[in-house]
Design an enzyme around this catalytic site. Structure first.
Site, mmCIF file in Angstrom:
data_model
loop_
_atom_site.group_PDB
_atom_site.id
_atom_site.type_symbol
_atom_site.label_atom_id
_atom_site.label_comp_id
_atom_site.label_asym_id
_atom_site.label_seq_id
_atom_site.Cartn_x
_atom_site.Cartn_y
_atom_site.Cartn_z
ATOM 1 N N ASP A 56 -6.681 9.110 -1.356
ATOM 2 C CA ASP A 56 -5.889 8.074 -2.041
ATOM 3 C C ASP A 56 -6.793 6.925 -2.464
ATOM 4 O O ASP A 56 -6.435 5.765 -2.334
ATOM 5 C CB ASP A 56 -4.761 7.582 -1.131
ATOM 6 N N GLY A 63 0.832 -1.186 0.000
ATOM 7 C CA GLY A 63 0.000 0.000 0.000
ATOM 8 C C GLY A 63 0.865 1.233 0.000
ATOM 9 O O GLY A 63 2.088 1.144 0.060
ATOM 10 N N GLY A 64 0.228 2.407 -0.065
ATOM 11 C CA GLY A 64 0.959 3.664 -0.101
ATOM 12 C C GLY A 64 1.805 3.865 1.141
ATOM 13 O O GLY A 64 2.825 4.537 1.106
ATOM 14 N N PHE A 65 1.418 3.261 2.265
ATOM 15 C CA PHE A 65 2.107 3.539 3.519
ATOM 16 C C PHE A 65 2.944 2.363 4.015
ATOM 17 O O PHE A 65 3.501 2.405 5.093
ATOM 18 C CB PHE A 65 1.093 3.927 4.590
ATOM 19 N N LYS A 104 -0.733 -4.173 8.419
ATOM 20 C CA LYS A 104 -0.049 -3.147 7.622
ATOM 21 C C LYS A 104 1.115 -2.604 8.413
ATOM 22 O O LYS A 104 0.947 -2.042 9.487
ATOM 23 C CB LYS A 104 -1.021 -2.032 7.255
ATOM 24 N N VAL A 164 1.479 -4.887 3.229
ATOM 25 C CA VAL A 164 0.395 -5.491 3.997
ATOM 26 C C VAL A 164 0.565 -7.005 3.961
ATOM 27 O O VAL A 164 0.828 -7.583 2.906
ATOM 28 C CB VAL A 164 -0.985 -5.121 3.409
#
Ligand SMILES: *[C@@H]1O[C@H](CO)[C@@H](O)[C@H](O)[C@H]1NC(C)=O
Ligand SMILES: *[C@@H]1O[C@H](CO)[C@@H](O)[C@H](O)[C@H]1NC(C)=O
Ligand SMILES: *[C@@H]1O[C@H](CO)[C@@H](O)[C@H](O)[C@H]1NC(C)=O
Ligand SMILES: *[C@@H]1O[C@H](CO)[C@@H](O)[C@H](O)[C@H]1NC(C)=O
Ligand SMILES: *[C@@H]1O[C@H](CO)[C@@H](O)[C@H](O)[C@H]1NC(C)=O
Ligand SMILES: *[C@@H]1O[C@H](CO)[C@@H](O)[C@H](O)[C@H]1NC(C)=O
Ligand SMILES: *[C@@H]1O[C@H](CO)[C@@H](O)[C@H](O)[C@H]1NC(C)=O
Ligand SMILES: *[C@@H]1O[C@H](CO)[C@@H](O)[C@H](O)[C@H]1NC(C)=O
Ligand SMILES: *[C@@H]1O[C@H](CO)[C@@H](O)[C@H](O)[C@H]1NC(C)=O
Ligand SMILES: *[C@@H]1O[C@H](CO)[C@@H](O)[C@H](O)[C@H]1NC(C)=O
Ligand SMILES: *[C@@H]1O[C@H](CO)[C@@H](O)[C@H](O)[C@H]1NC(C)=O
Length: 640
Positions: A589, A473-475, A492, A478
């Site tokens: 997002d 994911g963007g952060f 995550k 996962v």
């Protein structure tokens, strides 16, 4: 196929049996005139055990040991010279009776490498191996002067005892091998304690690692499978006058092959030979889960292996640190009996009460009060002594009280004891000074939202194994995980720092956890330890929308009805986030990979709220602008 036979038997010989010298003969005793050379083995009269020289796989060292004679795989149950090996190249070492009547292991240069070192009347002694695996030295009168059963390695055999004599300071313990190919002293020790009632204990060096709970005259009460119907042959003798405590497992059946041992990794195991499958079966192992590891939840913490997280505090206590459960719990309110009451009129003195917990493994460091015959007596004894922090009346033992912090406290799903813990009476309305973080958690139903330990997440995701990775994911990546109770989760692991203080970060997560909508992925909890910031979500079995949209085969599974329901669901979730929720979260997002699908193909928006957690400059970076355009492109693809 015929070629296979010799190769297989070679394999069996080489890998499964202890690698040892090819002995050309077997003897039944060692005497002054007949030493045991490397080309011989000493065999018990019923051919059950064998003693001889062996070299572990890949080792440069040579040892004298005892193993099962006719079993494949065999197992070494005793080693004479574990910490003083012979060189494997030494071809002329021998085990012999010395002129002083002691048994000696002599190397090629005639140095004594190991000796029984007892005082014997004459040199006319003989060494033999019994069918129970005991290697004994007897004198002229057939009196046993030395026995390997009194000097265990890492294995206890039936009729062998471990224990201690507090007067002579003699102690028999099991001490693990360093590793599977090195019998020298390793990290783990298993022994019996001298307290009353005694416990079986495993230590990792000087640190407690596992305990059985007190012995109740037939079982250890901290091992729930060992209930009263359990017929074991276990025996424990304690003689306070002599200062001795001995534990053994008695059996008079030499065909019943069993042993318990402490392997290099420290998990005590009971193994039983199964004549049906011709193999060793593990009948019991301890510790067998995280809760059984000593002190996992720290002082006044309670461990329950089917909960997630496994630790919580005794009622009336709060975590010292949510990140490090092994630091345990502290009182929410000071005990009334400990308060300085000299200024309070005695009519206003508040009482302490006992919190009742059932099905418990009693904590460590119990004190046994011998002359109390019922639970009432046990309670009043504890209530009237401010040093008494808890009590338990075990019918098969008697009154146990605790004056030290309750540690290694565990909740079972069957069996176990009733334990009563002293706390300040909270009807007085006295609470600890406000802790906003704790209060926030308290407002919610905290059982719905949990703080995970990093180690529990490591376990759940198999150390963040690449095969568990669901996506990036963007952060951060996962991972799929599975909790102790079998519940599946998505984990995550946030990769970039939030630019926020730890407390703010926690508070933010608590707020976001309150965003609940059927089209939002549910945040179950989080973990913050050291540099790690981890969010734990419910796991959704049908993965993300992009895994359907951009896969030529799975794409076909999305008929128009399903697509329409998905669109409506996303819109509904977004409306909640943007307009109806009290936090007013702008997702920023949104993309097909952030739309997850449950088993009924209901869409759930993920990664919402992270925009709040992560600072804005970071969030408006180029990659996110790209995401916006990607989102539009994906929308377009989706429509066509
Ligand atoms: C013994 O050593 C060989 C060679 O190092 C290795 O291939 C084999 O797996 C080892 N066997 C055991 C039982 O450790
Ligand atoms: C030792 O074994 C030999 C033969 O195996 C036997 O003749 C002898 O009597 C035994 N000695 C003792 C002391 O048991
Ligand atoms: C065993 O070894 C010893 C000494 O190395 C030797 O004297 C004896 O003859 C050998 N016995 C057999 C049966 O090989
Ligand atoms: C064994 O003891 C006897 C009598 O004490 C003695 O004569 C003999 O030399 C001893 N044998 C050895 C090998 O020391
Ligand atoms: C034999 O025991 C004595 C005392 O019992 C001890 O001083 C000595 O070091 C021991 N010798 C060996 C070789 O273990
Ligand atoms: C062996 O027994 C005899 C008589 O039964 C006794 O006199 C002697 O002291 C004993 N020897 C040993 C070493 O116990
Ligand atoms: C001894 O143990 C074996 C193997 O477990 C079993 O088959 C046999 O019945 C036992 N014998 C007795 C007398 O208990
Ligand atoms: C034993 O302890 C040492 C030092 O703590 C450690 O490096 C080693 O890995 C441990 N061995 C095992 C088998 O756990
Ligand atoms: C209790 O309070 C009295 C009066 O304030 C004080 O003199 C005494 O030292 C206190 N005792 C303790 C143990 O704190
Ligand atoms: C109170 O309990 C402590 C700890 O169990 C004990 O040492 C002490 O003797 C007890 N005091 C009384 C008066 O019983
Ligand atoms: C969604 O998941 C459920 C359960 O995991 C499965 O039975 C179903 O086939 C999946 N749907 C699609 C379209 O893959």
């Amino acid at each position: 196929m015929r070629l296979m036979t010799p190769w297989c038997s070679f394999l069996v010989f080489f890998f499964l049996l202890p690698v040892r010298d090819i002995a050309s003969g077997a003897v039944h005793n060692i005497t002054l005139s007949e030493p045991l050379f490397q080309n011989l083995t000493l065999v018990s009269s019923g051919q059950i055990f064998e003693l001889g020289f062996f070299t572990p796989n890949g080792s440069e060292n040579q040892y004298v040991g005892i193993w099962y004679k006719n079993l494949t795989p065999s197992r070494i149950v005793w080693v004479a010279n574990r910490d003083s090996p012979l060189a494997s190249a030494d071809r002329s070492a021998k085990l012999t009776i010395g002129s002083d009547g002691n048994l000696k292991l002599v190397d090629g240069q005639q140095n004594i490498v190991w000796s029984t070192n007892v005082s014997v009347q004459s040199n006319y002694t003989v060494a033999m191996l019994s069918d129970g695996g005991n290697f004994v030295v007897k004198d002229k009168n057939s009196t046993e002067v030395w026995a390997s059963f009194d000097d265990p390695t890492d294995t206890i055999l039936p009729n062998m005892k471990i224990g201690l004599n507090t007067r002579t300071r003699e102690r028999q313990v099991l001490l693990s091998w360093k590793n599977d190919n090195d019998p020298s002293s390793g990290n783990f020790t298993t022994g019996i304690t001298s307290e009353t009632p005694p416990q079986l204990f495993t230590w990792n060096g000087w640190t407690s690692y596992w305990r059985s709970g007190p012995w109740d005259k037939s079982t250890f009460i901290g091992i729930p499978e060992m209930d009263s119907s359990y017929h074991s042959g276990y025996a424990l003798q304690q003689d306070p006058q002599q200062g001795t405590t001995y534990f053994s497992c008695d059996s008079d059946n030499n065909s019943f092959l069993a042993y318990a041992s402490i392997p290099p990794e420290g998990i005590l195991a009971l193994m039983i030979w199964d004549y049906g499958s011709n193999s060793w079966l593990k009948s019991r192992a301890a510790p067998s889960n995280g809760c059984e590891v000593y002190g996992t939840c720290g002082p006044f913490g309670v461990c329950n292996s089917i909960n997630s997280p496994i630790c919580r505090c005794v009622k009336g206590f709060m975590p010292r640190s949510k990140e490090e459960w092994n630091r345990g719990c502290i009182r929410e309110a000071e005990l009334n009996c400990q308060k300085n009451t000299s200024r309070t009129p005695s009519t206003q003195v508040k009482k302490d009460v006992f919190v009742h917990m059932n099905q418990m493994k009693v904590p460590n460091s119990a004190e046994y009060l011998s002359d109390i015959g019922d639970v009432g007596g046990c309670q009043s004894q504890c209530m009237n002594n401010c040093s008494c922090l808890a009590y338990s009346y075990v019918s098969t033992i008697g009154c146990l009280v605790w004056a030290k912090d309750l540690i290694d406290f565990q909740e079972f799903s069957t069996a176990g004891q009733d334990v009563y813990i002293r706390v300040a009476d909270d009807n007085t309305g006295e609470m600890s000074p406000g802790n906003p973080w704790k209060d926030q958690l308290k407002q919610d139903d905290t059982s719905e939202f949990t703080l995970f330990s990093f180690s529990s997440l490591l376990l759940a995701t198999n150390n963040f194994d690449a095969t568990n990775k669901l996506g990036q994911g963007g952060f951060g990546p996962v991972y799929k995980g599975m909790l102790n109770d079998g519940k599946e989760i998505a984990v995550k692991r946030l990769s970039s720092s939030s630019g926020q203080g730890m407390e703010e970060f926690k508070n933010e997560i608590v707020l976001i956890s309150k965003l609940q909508h059927r089209n939002l992925v549910r945040l179950m909890g989080f973990c913050i330890e050291g540099e790690e910031k981890i969010l734990v979500y419910e796991y959704l079995s049908n993965k993300s929308l992009d895994s359907f949209l951009f896969d030529s085969k799975r794409k076909a599974k999305l008929n128009w009805d399903t697509r329409f329901r998905i669109i409506q669901g996303i819109a509904s979730g977004l409306l909640y986030l943007h307009r109806d929720s009290y936090l007013r979260v702008i997702h920023r997002d949104l993309k097909a990979s952030n739309i997850l699908l449950d088993e009924k193909m209901n869409p759930k928006i993920s990664d919402f709220g992270l925009a709040r957690i992560f600072s804005v400059p970071n969030f408006l970076g180029d990659s996110n602008l790209n995401t916006w355009s990607k989102f539009r492109r994906q929308q377009w693809i989706w429509k066509t």
